[in-house]
Design a protein around this motif. Structure first.
Motif, PDB file in Angstrom:
ATOM      1  N   GLU A  27     -10.079   9.557  -9.890  1.00  0.00           N
ATOM      2  CA  GLU A  27     -10.363  10.880  -9.333  1.00  0.00           C
ATOM      3  C   GLU A  27     -10.191  10.886  -7.817  1.00  0.00           C
ATOM      4  O   GLU A  27     -10.774  10.058  -7.100  1.00  0.00           O
ATOM      5  CB  GLU A  27     -11.794  11.296  -9.682  1.00  0.00           C
ATOM      6  CG  GLU A  27     -12.112  12.739  -9.322  1.00  0.00           C
ATOM      7  CD  GLU A  27     -13.499  13.156  -9.786  1.00  0.00           C
ATOM      8  OE1 GLU A  27     -13.979  14.175  -9.277  1.00  0.00           O
ATOM      9  OE2 GLU A  27     -14.082  12.460 -10.634  1.00  0.00           O
ATOM     10  N   GLY A  28      -9.359  11.792  -7.326  1.00  0.00           N
ATOM     11  CA  GLY A  28      -9.132  11.911  -5.899  1.00  0.00           C
ATOM     12  C   GLY A  28      -8.074  10.962  -5.349  1.00  0.00           C
ATOM     13  O   GLY A  28      -7.782  10.973  -4.157  1.00  0.00           O
ATOM     14  N   TRP A  29      -7.485  10.153  -6.233  1.00  0.00           N
ATOM     15  CA  TRP A  29      -6.455   9.205  -5.805  1.00  0.00           C
ATOM     16  C   TRP A  29      -5.073   9.712  -6.229  1.00  0.00           C
ATOM     17  O   TRP A  29      -4.904  10.241  -7.316  1.00  0.00           O
ATOM     18  CB  TRP A  29      -6.692   7.833  -6.427  1.00  0.00           C
ATOM     19  CG  TRP A  29      -7.912   7.138  -5.907  1.00  0.00           C
ATOM     20  CD1 TRP A  29      -9.179   7.196  -6.425  1.00  0.00           C
ATOM     21  CD2 TRP A  29      -7.991   6.285  -4.759  1.00  0.00           C
ATOM     22  NE1 TRP A  29     -10.039   6.439  -5.674  1.00  0.00           N
ATOM     23  CE2 TRP A  29      -9.343   5.858  -4.642  1.00  0.00           C
ATOM     24  CE3 TRP A  29      -7.060   5.845  -3.821  1.00  0.00           C
ATOM     25  CZ2 TRP A  29      -9.769   5.014  -3.623  1.00  0.00           C
ATOM     26  CZ3 TRP A  29      -7.480   5.000  -2.807  1.00  0.00           C
ATOM     27  CH2 TRP A  29      -8.827   4.590  -2.713  1.00  0.00           C
ATOM     28  N   HIS A  30      -4.085   9.496  -5.381  1.00  0.00           N
ATOM     29  CA  HIS A  30      -2.712   9.919  -5.668  1.00  0.00           C
ATOM     30  C   HIS A  30      -1.838   8.683  -5.844  1.00  0.00           C
ATOM     31  O   HIS A  30      -1.792   7.826  -4.951  1.00  0.00           O
ATOM     32  CB  HIS A  30      -2.169  10.776  -4.521  1.00  0.00           C
ATOM     33  CG  HIS A  30      -3.058  11.931  -4.177  1.00  0.00           C
ATOM     34  ND1 HIS A  30      -3.114  13.071  -4.946  1.00  0.00           N
ATOM     35  CD2 HIS A  30      -3.938  12.101  -3.159  1.00  0.00           C
ATOM     36  CE1 HIS A  30      -3.985  13.910  -4.405  1.00  0.00           C
ATOM     37  NE2 HIS A  30      -4.503  13.342  -3.328  1.00  0.00           N
ATOM     38  N   CYS A  31      -1.162   8.583  -6.977  1.00  0.00           N
ATOM     39  CA  CYS A  31      -0.289   7.437  -7.230  1.00  0.00           C
ATOM     40  C   CYS A  31       0.955   7.528  -6.342  1.00  0.00           C
ATOM     41  O   CYS A  31       1.660   8.527  -6.340  1.00  0.00           O
ATOM     42  CB  CYS A  31       0.102   7.390  -8.705  1.00  0.00           C
ATOM     43  SG  CYS A  31       1.097   5.933  -9.117  1.00  0.00           S
ATOM     44  N   ARG A  32       1.229   6.470  -5.592  1.00  0.00           N
ATOM     45  CA  ARG A  32       2.369   6.425  -4.671  1.00  0.00           C
ATOM     46  C   ARG A  32       3.451   5.454  -5.120  1.00  0.00           C
ATOM     47  O   ARG A  32       4.579   5.511  -4.637  1.00  0.00           O
ATOM     48  CB  ARG A  32       1.895   6.021  -3.264  1.00  0.00           C
ATOM     49  CG  ARG A  32       0.815   6.898  -2.672  1.00  0.00           C
ATOM     50  CD  ARG A  32       1.314   8.307  -2.423  1.00  0.00           C
ATOM     51  NE  ARG A  32       0.308   9.124  -1.733  1.00  0.00           N
ATOM     52  CZ  ARG A  32       0.424  10.419  -1.529  1.00  0.00           C
ATOM     53  NH1 ARG A  32       1.507  11.047  -1.954  1.00  0.00           N
ATOM     54  NH2 ARG A  32      -0.521  11.090  -0.915  1.00  0.00           N
ATOM     55  N   TYR A  33       3.095   4.535  -6.017  1.00  0.00           N
ATOM     56  CA  TYR A  33       4.038   3.481  -6.411  1.00  0.00           C
ATOM     57  C   TYR A  33       3.564   2.914  -7.740  1.00  0.00           C
ATOM     58  O   TYR A  33       2.374   2.673  -7.937  1.00  0.00           O
ATOM     59  CB  TYR A  33       4.034   2.391  -5.333  1.00  0.00           C
ATOM     60  CG  TYR A  33       4.918   1.182  -5.588  1.00  0.00           C
ATOM     61  CD1 TYR A  33       6.183   1.078  -5.027  1.00  0.00           C
ATOM     62  CD2 TYR A  33       4.462   0.122  -6.373  1.00  0.00           C
ATOM     63  CE1 TYR A  33       6.979  -0.043  -5.227  1.00  0.00           C
ATOM     64  CE2 TYR A  33       5.257  -1.011  -6.596  1.00  0.00           C
ATOM     65  CZ  TYR A  33       6.506  -1.088  -6.013  1.00  0.00           C
ATOM     66  OH  TYR A  33       7.296  -2.193  -6.219  1.00  0.00           O
ATOM     67  N   ASN A  34       4.494   2.720  -8.671  1.00  0.00           N
ATOM     68  CA  ASN A  34       4.132   2.124  -9.960  1.00  0.00           C
ATOM     69  C   ASN A  34       5.367   1.437 -10.525  1.00  0.00           C
ATOM     70  O   ASN A  34       6.234   2.077 -11.097  1.00  0.00           O
ATOM     71  CB  ASN A  34       3.611   3.195 -10.923  1.00  0.00           C
ATOM     72  CG  ASN A  34       3.050   2.594 -12.199  1.00  0.00           C
ATOM     73  OD1 ASN A  34       3.025   1.369 -12.367  1.00  0.00           O
ATOM     74  ND2 ASN A  34       2.612   3.435 -13.113  1.00  0.00           N
ATOM     75  N   LYS A  35       5.448   0.125 -10.314  1.00  0.00           N
ATOM     76  CA  LYS A  35       6.639  -0.603 -10.711  1.00  0.00           C
ATOM     77  C   LYS A  35       6.299  -2.081 -10.881  1.00  0.00           C
ATOM     78  O   LYS A  35       5.520  -2.636 -10.099  1.00  0.00           O
ATOM     79  CB  LYS A  35       7.735  -0.442  -9.647  1.00  0.00           C
ATOM     80  CG  LYS A  35       9.119  -0.865 -10.083  1.00  0.00           C
ATOM     81  CD  LYS A  35      10.211  -0.278  -9.190  1.00  0.00           C
ATOM     82  CE  LYS A  35      10.107  -0.750  -7.758  1.00  0.00           C
ATOM     83  NZ  LYS A  35      11.225  -0.276  -6.922  1.00  0.00           N
ATOM     84  N   ALA A  36       6.884  -2.707 -11.895  1.00  0.00           N
ATOM     85  CA  ALA A  36       6.774  -4.158 -12.105  1.00  0.00           C
ATOM     86  C   ALA A  36       5.326  -4.639 -12.129  1.00  0.00           C
ATOM     87  O   ALA A  36       4.991  -5.686 -11.568  1.00  0.00           O
ATOM     88  CB  ALA A  36       7.559  -4.904 -11.031  1.00  0.00           C
ATOM     89  N   GLY A  37       4.465  -3.850 -12.766  1.00  0.00           N
ATOM     90  CA  GLY A  37       3.082  -4.279 -12.937  1.00  0.00           C
ATOM     91  C   GLY A  37       2.182  -4.049 -11.736  1.00  0.00           C
ATOM     92  O   GLY A  37       1.025  -4.466 -11.737  1.00  0.00           O
ATOM     93  N   VAL A  38       2.695  -3.394 -10.694  1.00  0.00           N
ATOM     94  CA  VAL A  38       1.902  -3.108  -9.495  1.00  0.00           C
ATOM     95  C   VAL A  38       1.806  -1.595  -9.313  1.00  0.00           C
ATOM     96  O   VAL A  38       2.810  -0.891  -9.384  1.00  0.00           O
ATOM     97  CB  VAL A  38       2.528  -3.726  -8.228  1.00  0.00           C
ATOM     98  CG1 VAL A  38       1.663  -3.436  -7.006  1.00  0.00           C
ATOM     99  CG2 VAL A  38       2.730  -5.224  -8.395  1.00  0.00           C
ATOM    100  N   THR A  39       0.588  -1.102  -9.095  1.00  0.00           N
ATOM    101  CA  THR A  39       0.373   0.321  -8.836  1.00  0.00           C
ATOM    102  C   THR A  39      -0.320   0.484  -7.493  1.00  0.00           C
ATOM    103  O   THR A  39      -1.206  -0.301  -7.142  1.00  0.00           O
ATOM    104  CB  THR A  39      -0.490   0.965  -9.939  1.00  0.00           C
ATOM    105  OG1 THR A  39       0.056   0.641 -11.216  1.00  0.00           O
ATOM    106  CG2 THR A  39      -0.537   2.474  -9.797  1.00  0.00           C
ATOM    107  N   VAL A  40       0.108   1.496  -6.730  1.00  0.00           N
ATOM    108  CA  VAL A  40      -0.514   1.803  -5.436  1.00  0.00           C
ATOM    109  C   VAL A  40      -0.950   3.259  -5.444  1.00  0.00           C
ATOM    110  O   VAL A  40      -0.183   4.146  -5.825  1.00  0.00           O
ATOM    111  CB  VAL A  40       0.467   1.570  -4.265  1.00  0.00           C
ATOM    112  CG1 VAL A  40      -0.208   1.904  -2.931  1.00  0.00           C
ATOM    113  CG2 VAL A  40       0.987   0.141  -4.254  1.00  0.00           C
ATOM    114  N   TRP A  41      -2.195   3.495  -5.032  1.00  0.00           N
ATOM    115  CA  TRP A  41      -2.719   4.852  -4.868  1.00  0.00           C
ATOM    116  C   TRP A  41      -3.146   5.045  -3.415  1.00  0.00           C
ATOM    117  O   TRP A  41      -3.454   4.085  -2.714  1.00  0.00           O
ATOM    118  CB  TRP A  41      -3.960   5.085  -5.730  1.00  0.00           C
ATOM    119  CG  TRP A  41      -3.809   4.947  -7.200  1.00  0.00           C
ATOM    120  CD1 TRP A  41      -3.542   5.931  -8.113  1.00  0.00           C
ATOM    121  CD2 TRP A  41      -3.978   3.747  -7.979  1.00  0.00           C
ATOM    122  NE1 TRP A  41      -3.528   5.429  -9.387  1.00  0.00           N
ATOM    123  CE2 TRP A  41      -3.781   4.084  -9.339  1.00  0.00           C
ATOM    124  CE3 TRP A  41      -4.256   2.412  -7.654  1.00  0.00           C
ATOM    125  CZ2 TRP A  41      -3.878   3.152 -10.370  1.00  0.00           C
ATOM    126  CZ3 TRP A  41      -4.336   1.476  -8.668  1.00  0.00           C
ATOM    127  CH2 TRP A  41      -4.147   1.851 -10.003  1.00  0.00           C
TER     128      TRP A  41
END
Length: 266
Positions: A27-41
């Motif tokens: 909640e309140g987080w925006h996904c910026r990257y999701n690739k090769a098992g790594v996610t960044v919010w």
């Protein structure tokens, strides 16, 4: 992270619980990257005048949670895998699960190198572990002329066991690197840096057991407090490091294409 913004204190169970909730909540987080098992919010706007919170998650196969916990504590091993680190050392201990430490890291030219003094606290919870920190001032470790003193508002790791011999690592950070870089540049660069940093930690976890067998295998003061020989530090010696009390260093001439080369792990 410091309560009231002024008093230095050692995080308690409610602080660790809040940190865990931030790691696990979407909640309140925006996904910026999701690739090769790594996610960044991220939380907050890139163009904002404040530094965003960045959260990263990686699934670590073949690395038990307790191994990654050791990796993140072991300052001797850090020299093997953290290529951006200039120096790190423990200054003193506050309790059996809290200390004060120093860390400096290389930044891409023409940026000046950065350093931190932080109060770090950790909590093992069965198969899960947390390590959190925030910046403090110590009278014997003032800002140095050859570094820009950065400020960790809140930084930490949550390591969750994920079946036999595997884990999930969360890294959450809100760091003001100071200098005079625009905050939107800091926010954008943080999103590039995070995946590289997480992959480095994962690889370090794979190699740690073999390295540790050859380097004082029984020495783990973060697990066995009786091994800790650091001098005691009193909370009264410390004060909260506020970003606005630090000198601004002019780095506005930095071209944007220089800014994705650093992969610091706080």
């Amino acid at each position: 992270m410091s309560r009231g913004g002024e008093m230095v204190y050692i995080p308690d169970d409610s602080d660790f619980s809040s940190f865990r909730d931030q790691c696990e909540s979407l909640e309140g987080w925006h996904c910026r990257y999701n690739k090769a098992g790594v996610t960044v919010w991220s939380q907050g706007q890139e163009e904002s005048c404040t530094v965003q919170k960045i959260k990263t998650c990686i699934s670590c196969k073949d690395v038990p949670a307790e191994t990654l916990y050791d990796v993140l504590h072991d300052t001797r091993y850090r020299k093997k895998w953290d290529s951006n680190m200039i120096e790190t050392y423990d200054i003193g201990r506050l309790t059996v699960n809290a200390d004060v430490g120093y860390y400096s890291w290389k930044c891409p030219s023409p940026l000046k190198n950065r350093d931190f003094v932080t109060l770090r606290s950790w909590l093992p919870l069965g198969n899960d572990y947390m390590i959190i920190n925030y910046s403090v001032k110590h009278p014997k470790y003032p800002p140095r002329k050859d570094f820009v003193r950065a400020v960790s508002l809140q930084t930490g790791y949550l390591i969750k066991a994920n079946g036999a011999g595997a884990c999930i690592l969360y890294y959450l950070t809100q760091v003001d690197p100071r200098g005079s870089l625009p905050k939107w540049v800091v926010n954008r660069v943080s999103q590039f840096v995070a995946p590289k940093a997480m992959k480095k930690i994962y690889k370090a976890g794979l190699k740690y057991p073999e390295w540790k067998r050859k380097h004082d295998p029984g020495y783990k003061p973060w697990v066995y407090p009786e091994q800790n020989t650091l001098p005691s530090v009193s909370l009264a010696e410390l004060s909260v490091q506020h970003a606005d009390s630090l000198e601004n260093i002019d780095e506005t001439g930095l071209p944007e294409d220089h800014l994705s080369t650093s992969d610091h792990e706080a």
